[in-house]
Design an enzyme around this catalytic site. Sequence first.
Site, PDB file in Angstrom:
ATOM      1  N   HIS A 107       0.845  -1.194   0.000  1.00 19.76           N
ATOM      2  CA  HIS A 107       0.000   0.000   0.000  1.00 19.76           C
ATOM      3  C   HIS A 107       0.887   1.253   0.000  1.00 19.76           C
ATOM      4  O   HIS A 107       1.254   1.766   1.059  1.00 19.76           O
ATOM      5  CB  HIS A 107      -0.894   0.011   1.240  1.00 19.76           C
ATOM      6  CG  HIS A 107      -1.827  -1.164   1.322  1.00 19.76           C
ATOM      7  ND1 HIS A 107      -1.407  -2.425   1.667  1.00 19.76           N
ATOM      8  CD2 HIS A 107      -3.165  -1.254   1.091  1.00 19.76           C
ATOM      9  CE1 HIS A 107      -2.440  -3.255   1.658  1.00 19.76           C
ATOM     10  NE2 HIS A 107      -3.518  -2.571   1.312  1.00 19.76           N
ATOM     11  N   ARG A 128     -24.176 -17.662  35.774  1.00 22.69           N
ATOM     12  CA  ARG A 128     -25.079 -16.811  36.544  1.00 22.69           C
ATOM     13  C   ARG A 128     -25.638 -17.584  37.739  1.00 22.69           C
ATOM     14  O   ARG A 128     -25.798 -17.046  38.833  1.00 22.69           O
ATOM     15  CB  ARG A 128     -26.240 -16.330  35.676  1.00 22.69           C
ATOM     16  CG  ARG A 128     -27.275 -15.494  36.434  1.00 22.69           C
ATOM     17  CD  ARG A 128     -28.434 -15.091  35.516  1.00 22.69           C
ATOM     18  NE  ARG A 128     -29.350 -14.188  36.194  1.00 22.69           N
ATOM     19  CZ  ARG A 128     -30.407 -14.557  36.904  1.00 22.69           C
ATOM     20  NH1 ARG A 128     -30.684 -15.862  37.044  1.00 22.69           N
ATOM     21  NH2 ARG A 128     -31.193 -13.669  37.474  1.00 22.69           N
ATOM     22  N   HIS A 132      -3.912   3.255  -3.593  1.00 16.35           N
ATOM     23  CA  HIS A 132      -4.108   2.729  -2.244  1.00 16.35           C
ATOM     24  C   HIS A 132      -3.389   1.409  -1.999  1.00 16.35           C
ATOM     25  O   HIS A 132      -2.538   1.329  -1.112  1.00 16.35           O
ATOM     26  CB  HIS A 132      -5.600   2.537  -1.941  1.00 16.35           C
ATOM     27  CG  HIS A 132      -5.848   1.802  -0.658  1.00 16.35           C
ATOM     28  ND1 HIS A 132      -5.779   2.417   0.566  1.00 16.35           N
ATOM     29  CD2 HIS A 132      -6.134   0.492  -0.417  1.00 16.35           C
ATOM     30  CE1 HIS A 132      -6.021   1.524   1.512  1.00 16.35           C
ATOM     31  NE2 HIS A 132      -6.238   0.347   0.938  1.00 16.35           N
ATOM     32  N   SER A 139     -23.564  -7.429  37.383  1.00 13.81           N
ATOM     33  CA  SER A 139     -23.822  -8.774  36.870  1.00 13.81           C
ATOM     34  C   SER A 139     -22.534  -9.580  36.718  1.00 13.81           C
ATOM     35  O   SER A 139     -22.479 -10.758  37.066  1.00 13.81           O
ATOM     36  CB  SER A 139     -24.536  -8.694  35.520  1.00 13.81           C
ATOM     37  OG  SER A 139     -25.807  -8.092  35.635  1.00 13.81           O
ATOM     38  N   HIS A 190     -29.769 -13.654  24.772  1.00 10.48           N
ATOM     39  CA  HIS A 190     -28.673 -13.509  25.720  1.00 10.48           C
ATOM     40  C   HIS A 190     -27.999 -14.834  26.069  1.00 10.48           C
ATOM     41  O   HIS A 190     -27.001 -14.838  26.788  1.00 10.48           O
ATOM     42  CB  HIS A 190     -29.179 -12.855  27.012  1.00 10.48           C
ATOM     43  CG  HIS A 190     -29.418 -11.386  26.895  1.00 10.48           C
ATOM     44  ND1 HIS A 190     -30.174 -10.834  25.886  1.00 10.48           N
ATOM     45  CD2 HIS A 190     -28.993 -10.345  27.655  1.00 10.48           C
ATOM     46  CE1 HIS A 190     -30.213  -9.516  26.039  1.00 10.48           C
ATOM     47  NE2 HIS A 190     -29.502  -9.205  27.097  1.00 10.48           N
ATOM     48  N   HIS A 209     -22.694 -15.251  32.631  1.00  8.46           N
ATOM     49  CA  HIS A 209     -23.991 -15.619  32.059  1.00  8.46           C
ATOM     50  C   HIS A 209     -23.751 -16.495  30.837  1.00  8.46           C
ATOM     51  O   HIS A 209     -24.087 -16.161  29.710  1.00  8.46           O
ATOM     52  CB  HIS A 209     -24.814 -14.378  31.719  1.00  8.46           C
ATOM     53  CG  HIS A 209     -25.192 -13.567  32.932  1.00  8.46           C
ATOM     54  ND1 HIS A 209     -24.257 -13.035  33.793  1.00  8.46           N
ATOM     55  CD2 HIS A 209     -26.405 -13.219  33.432  1.00  8.46           C
ATOM     56  CE1 HIS A 209     -24.868 -12.381  34.771  1.00  8.46           C
ATOM     57  NE2 HIS A 209     -26.174 -12.493  34.582  1.00  8.46           N
ATOM     58  N   GLU A 234     -18.243  -2.768  24.388  1.00  5.95           N
ATOM     59  CA  GLU A 234     -17.441  -3.985  24.521  1.00  5.95           C
ATOM     60  C   GLU A 234     -16.209  -3.960  23.622  1.00  5.95           C
ATOM     61  O   GLU A 234     -15.109  -4.334  24.037  1.00  5.95           O
ATOM     62  CB  GLU A 234     -18.293  -5.226  24.188  1.00  5.95           C
ATOM     63  CG  GLU A 234     -19.414  -5.496  25.163  1.00  5.95           C
ATOM     64  CD  GLU A 234     -20.712  -4.787  24.799  1.00  5.95           C
ATOM     65  OE1 GLU A 234     -21.732  -5.054  25.459  1.00  5.95           O
ATOM     66  OE2 GLU A 234     -20.694  -3.981  23.836  1.00  5.95           O
ATOM     67  N   PHE A 252     -22.103 -11.470  24.431  1.00  2.00           N
ATOM     68  CA  PHE A 252     -21.638 -10.206  23.861  1.00  2.00           C
ATOM     69  C   PHE A 252     -20.149 -10.233  23.536  1.00  2.00           C
ATOM     70  O   PHE A 252     -19.599  -9.215  23.100  1.00  2.00           O
ATOM     71  CB  PHE A 252     -21.955  -9.051  24.808  1.00  2.00           C
ATOM     72  CG  PHE A 252     -23.431  -8.879  25.063  1.00  2.00           C
ATOM     73  CD1 PHE A 252     -24.368  -9.218  24.103  1.00  2.00           C
ATOM     74  CD2 PHE A 252     -23.892  -8.394  26.281  1.00  2.00           C
ATOM     75  CE1 PHE A 252     -25.730  -9.076  24.332  1.00  2.00           C
ATOM     76  CE2 PHE A 252     -25.248  -8.251  26.527  1.00  2.00           C
ATOM     77  CZ  PHE A 252     -26.171  -8.588  25.551  1.00  2.00           C
TER      78      PHE A 252
END
Length: 668
Positions: free
Chosen positions: A40, A527, A271, A391, A480, A468, A418, A444
Site C-alpha cells: 500500500h 449466573r 491505495h 452482573s 442472551h 452468564h 465492549e 456479547f
Amino acid sequence: MVAAAAEKERAAHPPGRDRRLANAVRALAIDAVEAAKSGHPGLPLGMADAATVLWTRFLKFDAADARWPDRDRFVLSAGHGSMLLYALLHLTGFAGMETEVLRRFRQLDSAAAGHPETELHPAIETTTGPLGQGLGAAVGMALAERMLAARFGKSLVDHRTFVIASDGDLMEGISHEAAALAGHLRLERLTVLYDDNAISIDGPTRLAYSDDVLKRFAALGWSAKRVDGLDAAAVAAALSSAGRSRKPTLIACRTVIGFGAPHKAGTAAAHGSPLGAEEAAATKAALGWSAAPFSVPEEIAAEWRGVGARGAAARRAWLRRLAHHPLRAEFERVMAARLPEGLPAVFEALKAEFAAGRPKLATRQASQKVLEKVVPAVPELIGGSADLTGSNLTEVGGMGTVTAANYGGRYIHFGVREHGMAAAMNGMARHGGIIPYGGTFLTFSDYLRPALRIAALMRARVIHVLTHDSIGLGEDGPTHQPIEHLASLRAMPNLFVFRPADAVETAECWELALTRTSGPSALVLTRQGLPGLRTEVGENRSAHGGYVLVEASLPRRATLMASGSEVQIAVAARETLEKAGIGAAVVSLPCWELFAAETSAYRDAVLGPGLRVGIEAAGGFGWERWLGPEGVFIGMRGFGASAPAEVLFKHFGITAEHVVAEVRERLG
C-alpha cells in the site's frame, strides 16, 4: 518573544529540510512495495510529511532502546501503510529494520510484514491492520500512562501517545467507542493525526462517508482542527497546540494519497497496489529523488540517524531518576510483568477455604471472591466492565473508580462499549505495567471479538470475564443465551478459554490466567449457583486442562466429560450409573487448550477406555475431538428459550437422567 521563538524554529527547520527527510520515507516505501509486488504505497506517500514532523520534532524515543518505558508511543492504526512505519524505524536506526529487511517486505519471516506485528519487532507498539484497532489500543495506552503516572509519579511516567489513522479507521464503529471513552476520560496526552485524503478503496470517500469529523470529535470532548498535511509548519503548529491541550486532540491532515505519483496521486489506484515501474520512476523524478533503490544519500541518512539518537540524553536522565527513585523495585517489577512473590500463598489459602466450605456459588460470585483477595495483592491488576458491573461482579471494595479527575482508581466503567473496552485493554497490556481485565456477558463477546483476536495474535496478557455463560441465565432468553460462543472462542489460536465447575476451579483458573504471560484468557462463568465439588487442594489440577474429578469405583465402562455448570450433572449421573453396576468416571475439562497441550499418554489415561459422553449447555461443535467417532454429546442443538434455568435444562435434555439413559442405551 513569540517572534523570536518562531525565528528559532525556522532556523532549526529551514524550508525544504522536512520535505527532503520525508522524501526518504517515500522513496523507501516505493522501493519496498515495488520489490514485493504488493503493498500500500498511498498512505506512506501522503503522510510522509506529517510523520516526519512528528518523528523529528515531537516524538520522544531513543532508537538504542525500543522498550524504554518512558518513550512516547506511536501507533500506526492505518496498518496497511506499514512501510511508513518501517521506513521511519529504518531511517532512525532501530536494530532489526535494516535495508535487507526492507528488501524482504511482505516476505516470510520478515520483520517488515504486510501489516505491523508486535511479535516481529520490539518497536512495533501494537499489531494493526484491522481498521480501528490501533486507535482503540492507543486509548488504552494513553490511559495506562495516566494511571501509572498517578501511581509512580511524573519523574518516571511522563509520555504521550500518537496515532496515525485513516478514513477507514474513523469509519469503523470501534472508533466511535474509543474516541468517546478518550474524550470522557480527558486523555489529553493522546493525539491522532488523521490522514484526511478523501479516498477509500472503492473511490472517493463521499460514496459512503459524509461525517463532519471535526464536529464529531469535538462533540466527544476532543480538541479538533484541520491542517494542510503536506505543510510541515502547519503540522508542527498543530502538534505544538496539541501538547498544550487539556483534551485529546484530533488533527485532520489534508493530504493527497500517493502524493507525487503523476497519474495515480489522489486516486484509489494508489491505495493498495504497487505504482508500477514507470509510475514509480516518475514519482521519484517528481520528488527530485535520484538515489538508487533502497539507498538514501548520506546527508539525509545522517540527519535521520541523529533523530534516532536525539532521545538518548532524555533516556539517560530518566535512568538516573529511576536509579534513585524510592519505588524503583516496584516499577521494574510491574514493567517486567512479574507478579508479586506472595501471590501463590494467596491462592493456596483461598482454595483451601473453598475446599473446606464447599460453598454453593455461581462461578461469577466465586470469581468476585477471588478478586477480593487478589486485587489487594496485585496492585497492577486493573478491572472494568462494559456497563455490567453488578452482573459480572468484576468490582471489589477499595478499587476506586477511574475518572478524568482521578486516574489513581483501579476500576474502569467502560460503558456499553465492549469492542472499545477490549481494544483499550490490549493497549493497556501492550503499554506495560498493568494487567487489565474486563467483563461482559459471554454472548456479547461477539461485540469484542476483533480486538480479542488481535490480543491473541499479539499474545497480550489480558483477561476477559465472560459471565452468564449458557441457558442457565434463564429468563432473558435466547438473545442472551450463548450457544456457539464456546466453540468459536476455542477455535481462536493462543486464547485460553477457562470454564470452571465450582469455586475451587474458579480460583485455579484465575491463577492460571494471571500467571499466563503469553496470551489472553477468557474466564467463562455462570449466573446460577453451583455446588462445591472439589474437596482437595494442593496441585492446581485445572492446569492440566482436564482431569479425573471422580474415578469409577468399578471397571470403567463410561467416561462422563463436562465443563462448568454441567460437571455437577456428570457427577449425579455417575452416581446413578455406579449404583446400577456401570463403572463411570467424571472428567472435568475447564480448559481445552491446556488439555490439548498435555501428552497423549496423559490424555488417554484421563479419557480412559469405553464410552465417552460429553455434556455441555452449548453447541457440540468441537467435542468430537475428545469423544471420538463413537462418543455421545449431550447439549444444545439450536438456540435457547425464555424460562427459568431449571426448566430449560430439563426442556433441552441436559440432565443426569438423560445422561444415564444414553449410557445405558449405548452399553446395552
